[in-house]
Write an enzyme that holds these catalytic residues in place. Structure first.
Site, PDB file in Angstrom:
ATOM      1  N   LEU A 226      21.347  -5.534  -3.724  1.00 48.40           N
ATOM      2  CA  LEU A 226      21.945  -4.826  -2.583  1.00 48.40           C
ATOM      3  C   LEU A 226      23.457  -5.094  -2.504  1.00 48.40           C
ATOM      4  O   LEU A 226      23.898  -5.980  -1.771  1.00 48.40           O
ATOM      5  CB  LEU A 226      21.235  -5.281  -1.307  1.00 48.40           C
ATOM      6  CG  LEU A 226      21.203  -4.285  -0.153  1.00 48.40           C
ATOM      7  CD1 LEU A 226      20.132  -4.673   0.849  1.00 48.40           C
ATOM      8  CD2 LEU A 226      22.543  -4.159   0.526  1.00 48.40           C
ATOM      9  N   SER A 227      24.214  -4.363  -3.260  1.00 42.57           N
ATOM     10  CA  SER A 227      25.666  -4.544  -3.265  1.00 42.57           C
ATOM     11  C   SER A 227      26.323  -3.254  -3.734  1.00 42.57           C
ATOM     12  O   SER A 227      26.183  -2.872  -4.897  1.00 42.57           O
ATOM     13  CB  SER A 227      26.047  -5.697  -4.214  1.00 42.57           C
ATOM     14  OG  SER A 227      27.423  -5.656  -4.507  1.00 42.57           O
ATOM     15  N   GLU A 228      26.994  -2.569  -2.843  1.00 40.35           N
ATOM     16  CA  GLU A 228      27.589  -1.276  -3.213  1.00 40.35           C
ATOM     17  C   GLU A 228      28.700  -1.445  -4.241  1.00 40.35           C
ATOM     18  O   GLU A 228      28.835  -0.663  -5.171  1.00 40.35           O
ATOM     19  CB  GLU A 228      28.111  -0.547  -1.967  1.00 40.35           C
ATOM     20  CG  GLU A 228      27.008   0.066  -1.114  1.00 40.35           C
ATOM     21  CD  GLU A 228      26.225  -0.947  -0.300  1.00 40.35           C
ATOM     22  OE1 GLU A 228      26.732  -2.080  -0.122  1.00 40.35           O
ATOM     23  OE2 GLU A 228      25.108  -0.635   0.157  1.00 40.35           O
TER      24      GLU A 228
ATOM     25  N   GLN B 143      23.339   4.657  -0.648  1.00 32.16           N
ATOM     26  CA  GLN B 143      22.251   5.109   0.227  1.00 32.16           C
ATOM     27  C   GLN B 143      22.719   5.944   1.424  1.00 32.16           C
ATOM     28  O   GLN B 143      22.110   6.954   1.761  1.00 32.16           O
ATOM     29  CB  GLN B 143      21.475   3.887   0.707  1.00 32.16           C
ATOM     30  CG  GLN B 143      20.114   4.191   1.216  1.00 32.16           C
ATOM     31  CD  GLN B 143      19.268   2.928   1.262  1.00 32.16           C
ATOM     32  OE1 GLN B 143      19.463   2.079   2.129  1.00 32.16           O
ATOM     33  NE2 GLN B 143      18.352   2.780   0.334  1.00 32.16           N
ATOM     34  N   PHE B 144      23.783   5.512   2.055  1.00 30.03           N
ATOM     35  CA  PHE B 144      24.477   6.306   3.082  1.00 30.03           C
ATOM     36  C   PHE B 144      25.965   6.168   2.783  1.00 30.03           C
ATOM     37  O   PHE B 144      26.418   5.077   2.425  1.00 30.03           O
ATOM     38  CB  PHE B 144      24.209   5.751   4.490  1.00 30.03           C
ATOM     39  CG  PHE B 144      22.831   6.056   5.024  1.00 30.03           C
ATOM     40  CD1 PHE B 144      22.614   7.144   5.868  1.00 30.03           C
ATOM     41  CD2 PHE B 144      21.752   5.256   4.678  1.00 30.03           C
ATOM     42  CE1 PHE B 144      21.344   7.423   6.359  1.00 30.03           C
ATOM     43  CE2 PHE B 144      20.478   5.528   5.166  1.00 30.03           C
ATOM     44  CZ  PHE B 144      20.270   6.619   6.011  1.00 30.03           C
TER      45      PHE B 144
ATOM     46  N   HIS C 163      25.332   5.628  10.158  1.00 34.22           N
ATOM     47  CA  HIS C 163      24.549   6.551   9.323  1.00 34.22           C
ATOM     48  C   HIS C 163      24.995   7.997   9.499  1.00 34.22           C
ATOM     49  O   HIS C 163      24.202   8.906   9.332  1.00 34.22           O
ATOM     50  CB  HIS C 163      23.052   6.436   9.639  1.00 34.22           C
ATOM     51  CG  HIS C 163      22.485   5.063   9.431  1.00 34.22           C
ATOM     52  ND1 HIS C 163      22.606   4.073  10.354  1.00 34.22           N
ATOM     53  CD2 HIS C 163      21.824   4.533   8.376  1.00 34.22           C
ATOM     54  CE1 HIS C 163      22.019   2.970   9.903  1.00 34.22           C
ATOM     55  NE2 HIS C 163      21.542   3.218   8.695  1.00 34.22           N
TER      56      HIS C 163
ATOM     57  N   PRO D 209      32.316  -1.234   0.774  1.00 35.62           N
ATOM     58  CA  PRO D 209      32.470  -2.384  -0.141  1.00 35.62           C
ATOM     59  C   PRO D 209      32.825  -1.954  -1.565  1.00 35.62           C
ATOM     60  O   PRO D 209      33.323  -2.751  -2.339  1.00 35.62           O
ATOM     61  CB  PRO D 209      31.088  -3.052  -0.101  1.00 35.62           C
ATOM     62  CG  PRO D 209      30.502  -2.636   1.192  1.00 35.62           C
ATOM     63  CD  PRO D 209      31.011  -1.236   1.422  1.00 35.62           C
TER      64      PRO D 209
ATOM     65  N   ASP E 165      28.217   5.827   4.711  1.00 36.40           N
ATOM     66  CA  ASP E 165      28.745   4.789   5.607  1.00 36.40           C
ATOM     67  C   ASP E 165      28.730   3.415   4.944  1.00 36.40           C
ATOM     68  O   ASP E 165      29.401   2.494   5.398  1.00 36.40           O
ATOM     69  CB  ASP E 165      27.902   4.727   6.879  1.00 36.40           C
ATOM     70  CG  ASP E 165      27.608   6.097   7.438  1.00 36.40           C
ATOM     71  OD1 ASP E 165      28.178   6.441   8.479  1.00 36.40           O
ATOM     72  OD2 ASP E 165      26.815   6.837   6.813  1.00 36.40           O
TER      73      ASP E 165
ATOM     74  N   GLU F 191      20.202   1.400  -4.609  1.00 37.45           N
ATOM     75  CA  GLU F 191      19.228   0.685  -3.783  1.00 37.45           C
ATOM     76  C   GLU F 191      18.036   1.602  -3.491  1.00 37.45           C
ATOM     77  O   GLU F 191      18.228   2.712  -2.995  1.00 37.45           O
ATOM     78  CB  GLU F 191      19.899   0.250  -2.474  1.00 37.45           C
ATOM     79  CG  GLU F 191      21.012  -0.761  -2.699  1.00 37.45           C
ATOM     80  CD  GLU F 191      22.072  -0.740  -1.589  1.00 37.45           C
ATOM     81  OE1 GLU F 191      21.888  -0.059  -0.584  1.00 37.45           O
ATOM     82  OE2 GLU F 191      23.104  -1.421  -1.788  1.00 37.45           O
TER      83      GLU F 191
ATOM     84  N   ILE G 229      29.603   2.869   1.821  1.00 40.21           N
ATOM     85  CA  ILE G 229      30.361   2.961   0.574  1.00 40.21           C
ATOM     86  C   ILE G 229      31.574   2.025   0.542  1.00 40.21           C
ATOM     87  O   ILE G 229      32.098   1.714  -0.525  1.00 40.21           O
ATOM     88  CB  ILE G 229      30.817   4.429   0.331  1.00 40.21           C
ATOM     89  CG1 ILE G 229      31.003   4.700  -1.171  1.00 40.21           C
ATOM     90  CG2 ILE G 229      32.074   4.762   1.118  1.00 40.21           C
ATOM     91  CD1 ILE G 229      31.107   6.188  -1.516  1.00 40.21           C
TER      92      ILE G 229
END
Lengths: 324, 370
Positions: free
Chosen positions: A58-60, A82-83, A129, A89, A85, A29, A87
């Site tokens: 936008l989908s981990e 991205q973070f 975060h 999914p 936190d 992302e 991760i």
């Protein structure tokens, strides 16, 4: 030699590896035109184009699943979460898919994806975060887990991770993303995965740390030195596979161990370190092992400075093992 | 066709309906039929072995042979497949040796995965058949990733992901189709709507009128096909494959069929659907295609008997050979976790052998529950 931050080190490593190997692809992302929210992928889109620097939906779970499929085919996918936190999914994709492909297929399929993700507190990021998720992944067979603590290692370990035949979770300590700066060679180099580094040699006690906690350990040792106690700091650098040899060697020399992590204490990585020392070196220990860690609470916003381990808290633990 | 109409070429009595022009030669038609017979023959033998306690588990695909063979006929040698666990027919059509599939179900020394997985979780890299996953839907987004790699490398290959109706509820169905639509990758998403996800019927799975119509939201074509009509499946998959191969992007296909047997050897479907499956006996895809071939004088009772005997004998001979082989080595427990065995795994292996020796017999009473 250039003086750079960890963010620049990560960025340099990506640029160099993408230049060296056309199969290296970055996805995630905001990694493209924007260059990543922390700027770790800055300029890559301009240099390597849409095909190799991919802004994903936008989908981990989607990012990691797609990275797996790319790598099974032969590309070298380096996704960014991205973070850390965010991760969760992707947890199934990481633990049951990514980490297990080689094993479950009898070695027929491999997907050496390198997942980069910033972790940890110290940026006033609150619960969503700031988390340190390492043990969810160190418990997962098939994954390599790496946590650099400075710019030199960030660059050298990331390059080694990208060249590794195994899937790697690369946790970047975002508290120290931009400071301090450090001199890093301009030449191509890698730092070997699976090797700890002694950051400060000492004889009286050992502190284990990784990522952003290494500088806290160093500061605590300075304070301990004022009391005449000479501490050794072991920066683990790679959590899996762990450099057990260096751990045992250090405690064999010092006879005392303080473990340091910012993740919650219960079942933390330090618990594993303590168990290994208890199993293999209990006879050399002169004091009980002390764990300094985050509390077993969610990560707070306002009271972050209370939650995060700091040098004085570590010094208290050092004092306990030294005066036992 | 649209996402709510259903493509059909062969009617239930074997008569052709609608547009029935086919580019398949008589030999190819017969080969497809034989593949369907082989698929059922393998399934029957394996279920039988499971019932006798000779293999631990099996997933039958009875009644879904047309979906497997129709799709399998289209895909080319270099294409990549992400199968579900209910499609041995497609695997056989890819040239996977029957021996390797049976060996996998025994999980012994002959298994190319060293007995690390339950039966039916095949991996055949030589045929580009990616390791089958149990958690539903995880492979759908992986297929999208592979198709993206094919696109980036500029190949003419495509990828196909296979799943059931339950799979369309999974999060990675969404991410898989969403990413594929955005990236316009050469990927086929082939859903065998067999109307049951273990005990949960399709109407408890979705409020959509059809599964094919979900494609609209992902910006790709969605086609609904009579999944018990092998020629309709072939035609729809072929058109989608041609679209993908020519840069036209992904498609979603919904193959309407019915899971006649249990979900797996551990399942008793009479608990949740009574004798409903019996209604589908007359709509059997093999029977239907046989009638079609007989109408064209391409098939006879004699050929049927020979084909059935052939697969039976092949299975029996392979079972006899494979059954007596020993377990994989204890060492294989520790290899392939990483590219190289790391120190802590070496230590664990050494300790195991030192304290317990090499030989470990499986528990004869162990059984996999549903």
């Amino acid at each position: 030699m250039a003086e750079i931050t960890i963010v620049q080190a990560v960025n340099d490593a990506l640029k160099e590896e993408m230049t060296r190997d056309d199969d290296v692809v970055v996805l995630g992302e905001d990694v493209g035109v924007n260059g990543g929210v922390f700027r770790c992928t800055a300029d890559l889109h301009e240099m390597f184009g849409d095909d190799r620097v991919i802004d994903t939906p936008l989908s981990e779970s989607g990012i990691i699943g797609a990275a797996i499929g790319m790598s099974l085919y032969g590309l070298k996918a380096v996704p960014e979460i991205q973070f850390s936190d965010f991760i969760w999914p992707a947890f199934d994709q990481i633990t049951s898919e990514l980490a297990k492909f080689r094993y479950r297929s009898g070695g027929q399929f491999t997907c050496p994806v390198v997942i980069r993700t910033p972790y940890g507190g110290g940026i006033r990021g609150g619960h969503y975060h700031s988390q340190s998720p390492e043990v969810y992944f160190t418990h997962t067979s098939g994954l390599v887990v790496v946590v650099p603590s400075d710019a030199y290692d960030a660059k050298g370990l990331l390059k080694a991770a990208i060249r590794s035949p195994d899937p790697v979770l690369f946790l970047e300590p975002k508290k120290i993303y931009r400071a301090p700066k450090m001199e890093v060679p301009d030449d191509d180099y890698v730092v070997e995965i699976g090797k700890a580094a002694v950051r400060r040699e000492g004889t009286d006690f050992t502190i284990t740390a990784y990522g952003a906690m290494v500088e806290v350990a160093m500061a605590a040792c300075e304070k301990a030195a004022e009391k005449g106690w000479n501490g050794e700091v072991l920066d683990l650098r790679t959590l899996v596979p762990l450099d057990e040899e260096s751990l045992i060697a250090s405690v064999t020399k010092t006879g005392r161990l303080v473990t340091l992590q910012e993740a919650p204490k219960f079942c933390g990585f330090s618990s594993e370190l303590s168990a290994i020392v208890a199993e293999k070196a209990i006879d050399v220990m002169e004091a009980p092992i002390k764990r300094v860690a985050g509390f077993d609470t969610p990560f707070p916003y306002t009271l972050e400075h209370v939650y995060m381990p700091h040098a004085d808290r570590v010094l208290n633990a050092i004092t306990e093992v030294m005066t036992y | 066709m649209t996402a709510t109409e259903m493509l059909q070429i062969i009617g239930e009595s074997g008569q052709t309906v609608g547009d029935h022009e086919t580019d398949l030669t008589p030999d190819e038609l017969v080969a497809m039929y034989e593949a369907m017979v082989r698929t059922r023959g393998l399934d029957e033998r394996m279920i039988n072995l499971q019932r006798q306690g000779r293999i631990g588990f099996y997933v039958p695909s009875t009644g879904e042979e047309a979906a497997q063979v129709g799709s399998g006929t289209v895909l080319l040698k270099d294409d990549w497949l992400y199968p579900s666990y209910r499609m041995p027919g497609t695997l056989l059509m890819r040239g996977v040796p029957l021996r390797d599939m049976i060996a996998n179900c025994y999980g012994n020394e002959a298994d190319n995965c060293f007995g690390r997985q339950m039966p039916v979780h095949y991996s055949f890299a030589k045929q580009n058949i990616v390791s089958i996953s149990s958690p539903i839907g995880t492979h759908i987004i992986q297929a999208t990733g592979t198709a993206m790699a094919q696109k980036l490398r500029g190949t003419k290959e495509i990828t196909a992901a296979f799943f059931g109706d339950g799979g369309t509820s999974s999060n990675d169905f969404h991410s898989g189709l969403n990413f594929a639509g955005v990236w316009k990758v050469p990927c086929l998403f082939i859903c065998s709507n067999n109307q049951w996800a273990i005990s949960v019927p399709i109407e408890k799975q979705t409020a959509s009128e059809t599964l094919a119509q979900k494609a609209v939201a992902y910006g790709m074509p969605g086609v609904r096909v009579d999944g018990n009509d092998v020629l309709a499946v072939y035609k729809a998959v072929k058109e989608a494959a041609e679209l993908a191969r020519s840069g036209g992007g992904p498609s979603l296909l919904e193959l309407m069929t019915y899971r006649r047997g249990p979900h797996s050897s551990s399942d008793d479907p009479t608990r949740y659907r009574g004798n409903q499956a019996d209604e589908w006996l007359t709509r059997d895809p093999i029977l239907r295609f046989r009638k079609y071939l007989e109408r064209q004088d391409l098939w006879t009772d004699k050929k049927e008997k020979e084909a059935t005997e052939r697969i039976k004998n092949e299975c029996n001979a392979l079972v006899k050979e494979i059954e007596k082989l020993p377990n994989p080595t204890t060492e294989s427990l520790f290899t392939d976790v990483y590219a190289n065995v790391p120190p802590h795994l070496r230590e664990q292996y050494k300790h195991l052998v030192e304290t317990e020796g090499e030989g470990h017999e499986p528990d004869p009473d162990a059984a996999f529950p549903l």
